[in-house]
Design a protein around this motif. Structure first.
Motif, mmCIF file in Angstrom:
data_model
loop_
_atom_site.group_PDB
_atom_site.id
_atom_site.type_symbol
_atom_site.label_atom_id
_atom_site.label_comp_id
_atom_site.label_asym_id
_atom_site.label_seq_id
_atom_site.Cartn_x
_atom_site.Cartn_y
_atom_site.Cartn_z
ATOM 1 N N THR A 163 0.054 14.861 4.520
ATOM 2 C CA THR A 163 -1.273 15.388 4.233
ATOM 3 C C THR A 163 -1.619 15.042 2.789
ATOM 4 N N THR A 164 -2.692 14.278 2.629
ATOM 5 C CA THR A 164 -3.108 13.878 1.285
ATOM 6 C C THR A 164 -3.684 15.075 0.549
ATOM 7 N N GLU A 165 -3.638 15.025 -0.770
ATOM 8 C CA GLU A 165 -4.160 16.111 -1.602
ATOM 9 C C GLU A 165 -5.402 15.613 -2.323
ATOM 10 N N GLU A 166 -6.536 15.770 -1.661
ATOM 11 C CA GLU A 166 -7.823 15.342 -2.199
ATOM 12 C C GLU A 166 -8.890 16.313 -1.710
ATOM 13 N N GLN A 167 -10.139 16.076 -2.051
ATOM 14 C CA GLN A 167 -11.192 17.017 -1.669
ATOM 15 C C GLN A 167 -11.218 17.251 -0.162
ATOM 16 N N TYR A 168 -11.078 16.196 0.615
ATOM 17 C CA TYR A 168 -11.023 16.296 2.075
ATOM 18 C C TYR A 168 -9.668 15.759 2.521
ATOM 19 N N PRO A 169 -8.643 16.625 2.582
ATOM 20 C CA PRO A 169 -7.286 16.172 2.926
ATOM 21 C C PRO A 169 -7.248 15.460 4.279
ATOM 22 N N GLN A 170 -6.453 14.406 4.321
ATOM 23 C CA GLN A 170 -6.271 13.627 5.533
ATOM 24 C C GLN A 170 -4.836 13.796 6.010
ATOM 25 N N HIS A 171 -4.652 13.850 7.319
ATOM 26 C CA HIS A 171 -3.317 13.944 7.913
ATOM 27 C C HIS A 171 -2.986 12.547 8.438
ATOM 28 N N ILE A 172 -2.131 11.842 7.724
ATOM 29 C CA ILE A 172 -1.831 10.446 8.017
ATOM 30 C C ILE A 172 -0.506 10.349 8.772
ATOM 31 N N MET A 230 0.842 -1.166 0.000
ATOM 32 C CA MET A 230 0.000 0.000 0.000
ATOM 33 C C MET A 230 0.894 1.238 0.000
ATOM 34 N N GLU A 231 0.309 2.365 -0.395
ATOM 35 C CA GLU A 231 1.087 3.598 -0.373
ATOM 36 C C GLU A 231 0.210 4.788 -0.029
ATOM 37 N N VAL A 232 0.863 5.815 0.511
ATOM 38 C CA VAL A 232 0.241 7.087 0.839
ATOM 39 C C VAL A 232 1.017 8.149 0.087
ATOM 40 N N GLN A 233 0.300 9.065 -0.567
ATOM 41 C CA GLN A 233 0.970 10.120 -1.317
ATOM 42 C C GLN A 233 0.413 11.467 -0.879
ATOM 43 N N GLY A 234 1.310 12.455 -0.715
ATOM 44 C CA GLY A 234 0.886 13.784 -0.316
ATOM 45 C C GLY A 234 2.073 14.655 0.047
ATOM 46 N N LYS A 235 1.806 15.705 0.828
ATOM 47 C CA LYS A 235 2.853 16.639 1.262
ATOM 48 C C LYS A 235 3.249 16.340 2.698
ATOM 49 N N VAL A 236 4.549 16.462 2.969
ATOM 50 C CA VAL A 236 5.044 16.271 4.328
ATOM 51 C C VAL A 236 4.555 17.426 5.193
ATOM 52 N N LYS A 237 3.866 17.096 6.272
ATOM 53 C CA LYS A 237 3.392 18.103 7.227
ATOM 54 C C LYS A 237 4.325 18.180 8.433
ATOM 55 N N LEU A 238 4.912 17.029 8.813
ATOM 56 C CA LEU A 238 5.772 16.984 9.987
ATOM 57 C C LEU A 238 6.748 15.824 9.866
ATOM 58 N N LEU A 251 14.084 9.090 6.741
ATOM 59 C CA LEU A 251 13.443 10.406 6.787
ATOM 60 C C LEU A 251 14.432 11.561 6.834
ATOM 61 N N ASN A 252 15.722 11.270 6.912
ATOM 62 C CA ASN A 252 16.730 12.320 7.079
ATOM 63 C C ASN A 252 16.725 13.370 5.973
ATOM 64 N N ASN A 253 16.371 13.000 4.754
ATOM 65 C CA ASN A 253 16.474 13.920 3.621
ATOM 66 C C ASN A 253 15.150 14.552 3.216
ATOM 67 N N TYR A 254 14.135 14.480 4.078
ATOM 68 C CA TYR A 254 12.818 15.013 3.731
ATOM 69 C C TYR A 254 12.447 16.158 4.655
ATOM 70 N N GLN A 255 11.801 17.204 4.064
ATOM 71 C CA GLN A 255 11.428 18.398 4.811
ATOM 72 C C GLN A 255 9.932 18.676 4.659
ATOM 73 N N VAL A 256 9.420 19.510 5.547
ATOM 74 C CA VAL A 256 8.022 19.934 5.512
ATOM 75 C C VAL A 256 7.731 20.599 4.164
ATOM 76 N N GLY A 257 6.591 20.260 3.565
ATOM 77 C CA GLY A 257 6.167 20.846 2.298
ATOM 78 C C GLY A 257 6.559 20.036 1.078
ATOM 79 N N GLN A 258 7.410 19.051 1.249
ATOM 80 C CA GLN A 258 7.884 18.244 0.123
ATOM 81 C C GLN A 258 6.826 17.211 -0.262
ATOM 82 N N ASP A 259 6.631 16.992 -1.571
ATOM 83 C CA ASP A 259 5.725 15.950 -2.063
ATOM 84 C C ASP A 259 6.421 14.601 -1.955
ATOM 85 N N VAL A 260 5.715 13.614 -1.349
ATOM 86 C CA VAL A 260 6.308 12.298 -1.155
ATOM 87 C C VAL A 260 5.318 11.191 -1.470
#
Length: 124
Positions: free
Chosen positions: A29-38, A1-9, A50-59
């Motif tokens: 945070t998923t990018e859909e009509q009702y965003p989910q914080h997973i 399974m996978e989750v796609q969205g923007k890094v929130k934290l 996780l060392n190379n990932y920052q807030v706001g990055q698409d993952v």
């Protein structure tokens, strides 16, 4: 399974117990009509992913669902779920390099001199 969205934290690595169990949390945070914080947990050697990932990055995060059973001191059985990440990569939100952007259909004018009786010479 996978989750796609923007890094929130991206949480700090936490260490638990005498055996040195490590855990690090990521919120996507998923990018859909009702965003989910997973909340996705990375454990042990996966924490370093996780060392190379920052807030706001698409993952895009590959995950496994985990469930466990626990019996409390009163003898009641409880069930808990967690989402455990095992791979993460940057997601491409734009067109690949070298590909021109296509304007929306509304940017094109409709053909005005179209005649129903005109036949083309295409073989199909």
């Amino acid at each position: 399974m996978e989750v796609q969205g923007k890094v929130k934290l991206v949480g700090e690595t936490q260490t638990f117990g005498s055996n040195g169990f490590r855990k690090r949390e990521l919120v996507v945070t998923t990018e859909e009509q009702y965003p989910q914080h997973i909340l996705v947990e990375f454990v042990q050697d996966k924490c370093d992913l996780l060392n190379n990932y920052q807030v706001g990055q698409d993952v895009k995060v590959n995950i496994n669902l985990r469930g466990r059973e626990w019996v409390n001191p009163q003898g009641e059985t409880k069930y808990f779920n967690s989402i455990q990440g095992w791979r993460i990569e940057g997601a491409q939100s734009a067109a690949p390099a070298g590909m021109p952007e296509v304007p929306p259909a509304a940017a094109f004018e409709p053909a005005a001199d179209l005649k129903v009786d005109d036949h083309d010479d295409l073989p199909f």
